[in-house]
Design a protein around this motif. Structure first.
Motif, PDB file in Angstrom:
ATOM      1  N   VAL A 191       0.822  -1.210   0.000  1.00 16.52           N
ATOM      2  CA  VAL A 191       0.000   0.000   0.000  1.00 16.52           C
ATOM      3  C   VAL A 191       0.860   1.266   0.000  1.00 16.52           C
ATOM      4  O   VAL A 191       0.508   2.255  -0.646  1.00 16.52           O
ATOM      5  CB  VAL A 191      -1.007  -0.021   1.184  1.00 16.52           C
ATOM      6  N   GLU A 242       1.877   2.098  -3.561  1.00 15.86           N
ATOM      7  CA  GLU A 242       0.725   2.604  -4.309  1.00 15.86           C
ATOM      8  C   GLU A 242       0.406   4.048  -3.920  1.00 15.86           C
ATOM      9  O   GLU A 242       0.139   4.890  -4.789  1.00 15.86           O
ATOM     10  CB  GLU A 242      -0.493   1.715  -4.068  1.00 15.86           C
ATOM     11  N   MET A 243       0.431   4.344  -2.643  1.00 14.65           N
ATOM     12  CA  MET A 243       0.152   5.708  -2.178  1.00 14.65           C
ATOM     13  C   MET A 243       1.225   6.680  -2.680  1.00 14.65           C
ATOM     14  O   MET A 243       0.900   7.793  -3.105  1.00 14.65           O
ATOM     15  CB  MET A 243       0.056   5.751  -0.655  1.00 14.65           C
ATOM     16  N   SER A 244       2.478   6.271  -2.607  1.00 11.66           N
ATOM     17  CA  SER A 244       3.572   7.130  -3.082  1.00 11.66           C
ATOM     18  C   SER A 244       3.418   7.439  -4.566  1.00 11.66           C
ATOM     19  O   SER A 244       3.643   8.574  -4.999  1.00 11.66           O
ATOM     20  CB  SER A 244       4.929   6.467  -2.828  1.00 11.66           C
ATOM     21  N   ARG A 263       0.615   7.541  -6.234  1.00  8.61           N
ATOM     22  CA  ARG A 263      -0.521   8.465  -6.376  1.00  8.61           C
ATOM     23  C   ARG A 263      -0.127   9.894  -6.043  1.00  8.61           C
ATOM     24  O   ARG A 263      -0.659  10.842  -6.623  1.00  8.61           O
ATOM     25  CB  ARG A 263      -1.692   7.997  -5.509  1.00  8.61           C
ATOM     26  N   LEU A 294      -4.100  15.519  -3.983  1.00  3.94           N
ATOM     27  CA  LEU A 294      -3.660  14.659  -2.890  1.00  3.94           C
ATOM     28  C   LEU A 294      -2.300  15.115  -2.371  1.00  3.94           C
ATOM     29  O   LEU A 294      -2.093  15.211  -1.156  1.00  3.94           O
ATOM     30  CB  LEU A 294      -3.587  13.205  -3.354  1.00  3.94           C
ATOM     31  N   TYR A 303      -1.424  16.350   1.375  1.00  3.77           N
ATOM     32  CA  TYR A 303      -0.379  15.650   2.127  1.00  3.77           C
ATOM     33  C   TYR A 303       0.686  16.637   2.605  1.00  3.77           C
ATOM     34  O   TYR A 303       1.231  16.497   3.701  1.00  3.77           O
ATOM     35  CB  TYR A 303       0.219  14.567   1.229  1.00  3.77           C
ATOM     36  N   VAL A 332       5.389   7.924   0.914  1.00  2.00           N
ATOM     37  CA  VAL A 332       4.842   7.199   2.063  1.00  2.00           C
ATOM     38  C   VAL A 332       5.859   6.134   2.439  1.00  2.00           C
ATOM     39  O   VAL A 332       6.155   5.240   1.662  1.00  2.00           O
ATOM     40  CB  VAL A 332       3.477   6.570   1.732  1.00  2.00           C
ATOM     41  N   LEU A 382       3.293   3.607   7.333  1.00  2.00           N
ATOM     42  CA  LEU A 382       1.855   3.779   7.573  1.00  2.00           C
ATOM     43  C   LEU A 382       1.525   3.886   9.055  1.00  2.00           C
ATOM     44  O   LEU A 382       0.528   4.484   9.424  1.00  2.00           O
ATOM     45  CB  LEU A 382       1.070   2.644   6.923  1.00  2.00           C
ATOM     46  N   LEU A 408      -3.769  10.481   3.715  1.00  3.95           N
ATOM     47  CA  LEU A 408      -3.336   9.096   3.558  1.00  3.95           C
ATOM     48  C   LEU A 408      -3.452   8.325   4.875  1.00  3.95           C
ATOM     49  O   LEU A 408      -3.685   7.120   4.860  1.00  3.95           O
ATOM     50  CB  LEU A 408      -1.925   9.042   2.980  1.00  3.95           C
ATOM     51  N   GLU A 456      -7.041   7.444   4.849  1.00  6.26           N
ATOM     52  CA  GLU A 456      -7.253   6.352   3.897  1.00  6.26           C
ATOM     53  C   GLU A 456      -6.798   5.025   4.491  1.00  6.26           C
ATOM     54  O   GLU A 456      -7.478   4.006   4.347  1.00  6.26           O
ATOM     55  CB  GLU A 456      -6.490   6.650   2.609  1.00  6.26           C
ATOM     56  N   ALA A 457      -5.653   5.026   5.151  1.00  7.20           N
ATOM     57  CA  ALA A 457      -5.165   3.800   5.785  1.00  7.20           C
ATOM     58  C   ALA A 457      -6.142   3.315   6.852  1.00  7.20           C
ATOM     59  O   ALA A 457      -6.426   2.113   6.941  1.00  7.20           O
ATOM     60  CB  ALA A 457      -3.775   4.021   6.374  1.00  7.20           C
TER      61      ALA A 457
END
Length: 173
Positions: free
Chosen positions: A84, A87-89, A91, A98, A102, A134, A137, A154, A157-158
């Protein structure tokens, strides 16, 4: 007849001896640099601690919001193991809105730490990879729990991604 004195409501962020015992149990070691409880379980036990930016031994410590709840730590670890963070990084590179939100989360984190004291060695460095990637998490979840919804996108989202295994509104202590 006089009115009775109002009941004294304890500060939920204050650290008690019992909190320190629980933290040692949760972490498997003595907690370091704890200056407050940033979020609590619905049962009252610590979920996230607020940590001094410099530990007693002089070590700079950028992680202001440290996730301690074993259930939340395990759930965040599962997300990390499932890719994850990558994927977040990715995005963040593709989604300017976003990335901007952030960046604001990063600035909030820095301001919260700076309120505890300035440490030159970590000046401008938040935690969890903010503001450009990211990297952890656990930090983002801890920040989201401490700051509340809408501050760290984020982290929020987590929290949403782990809601089937762990939620802050349900005690798993």
């Amino acid at each position: 007849m006089t009115d009775p004195a109002p009941a004294v409501v304890p500060d939920p962020s204050a650290v008690t001896d019992r909190d320190l015992e629980v933290l040692a149990e949760q972490l498997g070691r003595l907690p370091r640099g704890v200056v407050g409880i940033a979020a609590r379980c619905v049962c009252g036990r610590p979920l996230v601690v607020r940590t001094a930016p410099r530990l007693d031994d002089g070590t700079p410590f950028p992680t202001t919001f440290y996730l301690t709840s074993p259930g939340a730590v395990a759930a965040a670890s599962t997300l990390e193991a499932n890719g994850v963070m990558r994927e977040m990084s990715e995005r963040l590179l593709e989604d300017a809105e976003l990335a901007s939100a952030y960046q604001v989360a990063h600035e909030h984190y820095l301001a919260q730490r700076e309120a505890l004291g300035h440490v030159d060695e970590i000046d401008g460095i938040s935690a969890g990879g903010m503001p450009t990637r990211v990297k952890c998490l656990h930090v983002l979840v801890g920040h989201a729990l401490a700051a509340g919804p809408g501050v760290n996108p984020l982290g929020d989202e987590a929290l949403d991604l782990i809601k089937d295994s762990w939620r802050p509104d349900r005690c798993t202590c």
